[in-house]
Design a protein around this motif. Structure first.
Motif, PDB file in Angstrom:
ATOM      1  N   PHE A  19       0.916  -1.023  -0.113  1.00 14.66           N
ATOM      2  CA  PHE A  19       0.217  -0.108  -0.048  1.00 14.66           C
ATOM      3  C   PHE A  19       0.823   1.362  -0.011  1.00 14.66           C
ATOM      4  N   LEU A  20       2.230   0.999  -0.001  1.00 15.55           N
ATOM      5  CA  LEU A  20       3.017   2.291  -0.217  1.00 15.55           C
ATOM      6  C   LEU A  20       2.750   3.095  -1.580  1.00 15.55           C
ATOM      7  N   GLY A  21       2.295   2.417  -2.355  1.00 18.62           N
ATOM      8  CA  GLY A  21       1.998   3.082  -3.583  1.00 18.62           C
ATOM      9  C   GLY A  21       0.819   3.873  -3.721  1.00 18.62           C
ATOM     10  N   SER A  22       0.159   3.927  -2.432  1.00 21.06           N
ATOM     11  CA  SER A  22      -1.187   4.843  -2.499  1.00 21.06           C
ATOM     12  C   SER A  22      -0.833   6.430  -2.133  1.00 21.06           C
ATOM     13  N   ARG A  23       0.741   6.429  -1.710  1.00 21.30           N
ATOM     14  CA  ARG A  23       1.184   7.572  -1.593  1.00 21.30           C
ATOM     15  C   ARG A  23       1.389   8.613  -2.867  1.00 21.30           C
ATOM     16  N   PHE A  24       1.737   8.008  -3.971  1.00 23.43           N
ATOM     17  CA  PHE A  24       2.185   8.498  -5.219  1.00 23.43           C
ATOM     18  C   PHE A  24       0.966   9.355  -5.578  1.00 23.43           C
ATOM     19  N   PRO A  25      -0.393   8.951  -5.611  1.00 27.24           N
ATOM     20  CA  PRO A  25      -1.378   9.751  -6.229  1.00 27.24           C
ATOM     21  C   PRO A  25      -1.468  11.214  -5.407  1.00 27.24           C
ATOM     22  N   GLN A  26      -1.304  11.347  -4.216  1.00 28.24           N
ATOM     23  CA  GLN A  26      -1.447  12.317  -3.302  1.00 28.24           C
ATOM     24  C   GLN A  26      -0.239  13.193  -3.645  1.00 28.24           C
ATOM     25  N   LEU A  27       1.124  12.487  -3.813  1.00 28.36           N
ATOM     26  CA  LEU A  27       2.233  13.353  -4.160  1.00 28.36           C
ATOM     27  C   LEU A  27       1.817  14.004  -5.713  1.00 28.36           C
ATOM     28  N   HIS A  28       1.477  13.093  -6.590  1.00 29.39           N
ATOM     29  CA  HIS A  28       1.156  13.842  -7.790  1.00 29.39           C
ATOM     30  C   HIS A  28       0.149  14.846  -7.617  1.00 29.39           C
ATOM     31  N   LYS A  29      -1.099  14.712  -7.035  1.00 34.63           N
ATOM     32  CA  LYS A  29      -1.876  15.988  -6.840  1.00 34.63           C
ATOM     33  C   LYS A  29      -0.924  17.469  -6.250  1.00 34.63           C
ATOM     34  N   MET A  49       8.988  10.849  11.850  1.00 36.43           N
ATOM     35  CA  MET A  49      10.016  10.305  13.254  1.00 36.43           C
ATOM     36  C   MET A  49       9.663   8.821  13.461  1.00 36.43           C
ATOM     37  N   GLY A  50       8.133   8.467  13.342  1.00 37.54           N
ATOM     38  CA  GLY A  50       7.958   7.185  13.629  1.00 37.54           C
ATOM     39  C   GLY A  50       8.605   6.148  12.668  1.00 37.54           C
ATOM     40  N   ASN A  51       8.379   6.462  11.291  1.00 38.50           N
ATOM     41  CA  ASN A  51       9.087   5.787  10.338  1.00 38.50           C
ATOM     42  C   ASN A  51      10.457   5.740  10.314  1.00 38.50           C
ATOM     43  N   CYS A  52      11.050   6.644  10.835  1.00 38.02           N
ATOM     44  CA  CYS A  52      12.708   6.775  11.049  1.00 38.02           C
ATOM     45  C   CYS A  52      13.039   5.745  12.180  1.00 38.02           C
ATOM     46  N   THR A  53      12.375   5.928  13.183  1.00 35.01           N
ATOM     47  CA  THR A  53      12.817   5.140  14.345  1.00 35.01           C
ATOM     48  C   THR A  53      12.538   3.772  14.317  1.00 35.01           C
ATOM     49  N   CYS A  54      11.298   3.471  13.463  1.00 33.96           N
ATOM     50  CA  CYS A  54      11.115   2.090  13.190  1.00 33.96           C
ATOM     51  C   CYS A  54      11.983   1.380  12.466  1.00 33.96           C
ATOM     52  N   VAL A  74      17.038  -9.733   5.160  1.00 31.47           N
ATOM     53  CA  VAL A  74      15.953 -10.347   4.290  1.00 31.47           C
ATOM     54  C   VAL A  74      14.729 -10.687   4.788  1.00 31.47           C
ATOM     55  N   HIS A  75      14.630 -11.000   6.215  1.00 29.84           N
ATOM     56  CA  HIS A  75      13.653 -11.342   7.092  1.00 29.84           C
ATOM     57  C   HIS A  75      12.847 -10.160   7.364  1.00 29.84           C
ATOM     58  N   HIS A  76      13.603  -8.895   7.734  1.00 33.53           N
ATOM     59  CA  HIS A  76      13.039  -7.586   7.838  1.00 33.53           C
ATOM     60  C   HIS A  76      12.772  -6.701   6.858  1.00 33.53           C
ATOM     61  N   LEU A  77      12.950  -7.241   5.474  1.00 34.62           N
ATOM     62  CA  LEU A  77      12.860  -6.197   4.317  1.00 34.62           C
ATOM     63  C   LEU A  77      11.638  -5.819   4.399  1.00 34.62           C
ATOM     64  N   SER A  78      10.514  -6.528   4.609  1.00 37.52           N
ATOM     65  CA  SER A  78       9.193  -5.828   4.274  1.00 37.52           C
ATOM     66  C   SER A  78       8.899  -4.564   5.298  1.00 37.52           C
ATOM     67  N   TRP A  79       9.371  -4.685   6.543  1.00 36.93           N
ATOM     68  CA  TRP A  79       9.223  -3.640   7.451  1.00 36.93           C
ATOM     69  C   TRP A  79      10.187  -2.611   7.171  1.00 36.93           C
ATOM     70  N   LEU A  80      11.342  -2.683   6.691  1.00 33.51           N
ATOM     71  CA  LEU A  80      12.200  -1.912   6.162  1.00 33.51           C
ATOM     72  C   LEU A  80      11.691  -0.989   4.983  1.00 33.51           C
ATOM     73  N   ILE A  81      11.117  -1.599   4.042  1.00 30.23           N
ATOM     74  CA  ILE A  81      10.686  -1.181   2.778  1.00 30.23           C
ATOM     75  C   ILE A  81       9.606  -0.124   3.346  1.00 30.23           C
ATOM     76  N   GLY A  82       8.816  -0.595   4.458  1.00 31.01           N
ATOM     77  CA  GLY A  82       7.630  -0.070   4.773  1.00 31.01           C
ATOM     78  C   GLY A  82       7.867   1.159   5.614  1.00 31.01           C
ATOM     79  N   SER A  83       8.833   1.260   6.230  1.00 26.35           N
ATOM     80  CA  SER A  83       9.162   2.346   7.180  1.00 26.35           C
ATOM     81  C   SER A  83      10.087   3.406   6.178  1.00 26.35           C
ATOM     82  N   PHE A  84      11.004   2.986   5.552  1.00 28.73           N
ATOM     83  CA  PHE A  84      12.029   3.872   4.871  1.00 28.73           C
ATOM     84  C   PHE A  84      11.462   4.105   3.626  1.00 28.73           C
ATOM     85  N   GLY A  85      10.643   3.363   2.980  1.00 31.29           N
ATOM     86  CA  GLY A  85       9.878   3.889   1.804  1.00 31.29           C
ATOM     87  C   GLY A  85       8.964   5.005   2.189  1.00 31.29           C
TER      88      GLY A  85
END
Length: 98
Positions: A19-29, A49-54, A74-85
Motif C-alpha cells: 500500500f506504499l503506492g497509495s502515497r503516489f497519487p497524493q504526491l502527484h496531486k 519520526m515514527g518511520n525513521c525510528t522504526c 531479508v527477514h525484516h525487508l518488508s518492515w524496512l521497505i514500509g518504514s524507509f519507503g
C-alpha cells in the motif's frame, strides 16, 4: 523463515508496503497544485519520526556476523521497505513542496 507466531506480523508488514503506492497519487496531486494545503505539519513530522525510528531500530538490532546479518535483513525487508519507503516519500514531499 518466519515461524507460526511471527507469520501474522510478516503478512501484515508485506501487505502494508504494497500500500506504499497509495502515497503516489497524493504526491502527484500536490505537485500539480503546487501546495500542501490541509496538511497537518505536526502529524506529518511525527509520522516521519515514527518511520525513521522504526526503520533504525530494525537496522541497529541486526546481528554482528555478516551471514546472520543478511538473513536478518531479508527477514525484516518488508518492515524496512514500509518504514524507509514512506520516509523517503515524505522527504521527497518536503524537498519539492516546501
Amino acid at each position: 523463515s518466519p515461524d507460526l507466531i511471527e507469520m501474522p506480523g510478516f503478512i501484515c508488514a508485506s501487505v502494508s508496503w504494497v500500500f506504499l503506492g497509495s502515497r503516489f497519487p497524493q504526491l502527484h496531486k500536490n505537485l500539480q497544485r503546487g501546495c500542501t494545503e490541509g496538511t497537518s505539519y505536526l502529524l506529518f513530522a511525527l509520522a516521519m519520526m515514527g518511520n525513521c525510528t522504526c526503520g533504525l531500530s530494525l537496522v541497529l538490532k541486526m546481528p554482528k556476523p555478516k551471514f546472520s546479518w543478511v538473513l536478518c535483513f531479508v527477514h525484516h525487508l518488508s518492515w524496512l521497505i514500509g518504514s524507509f519507503g514512506v520516509l523517503f516519500l515524505d522527504i521527497f514531499c518536503i524537498i519539492f513542496l516546501l
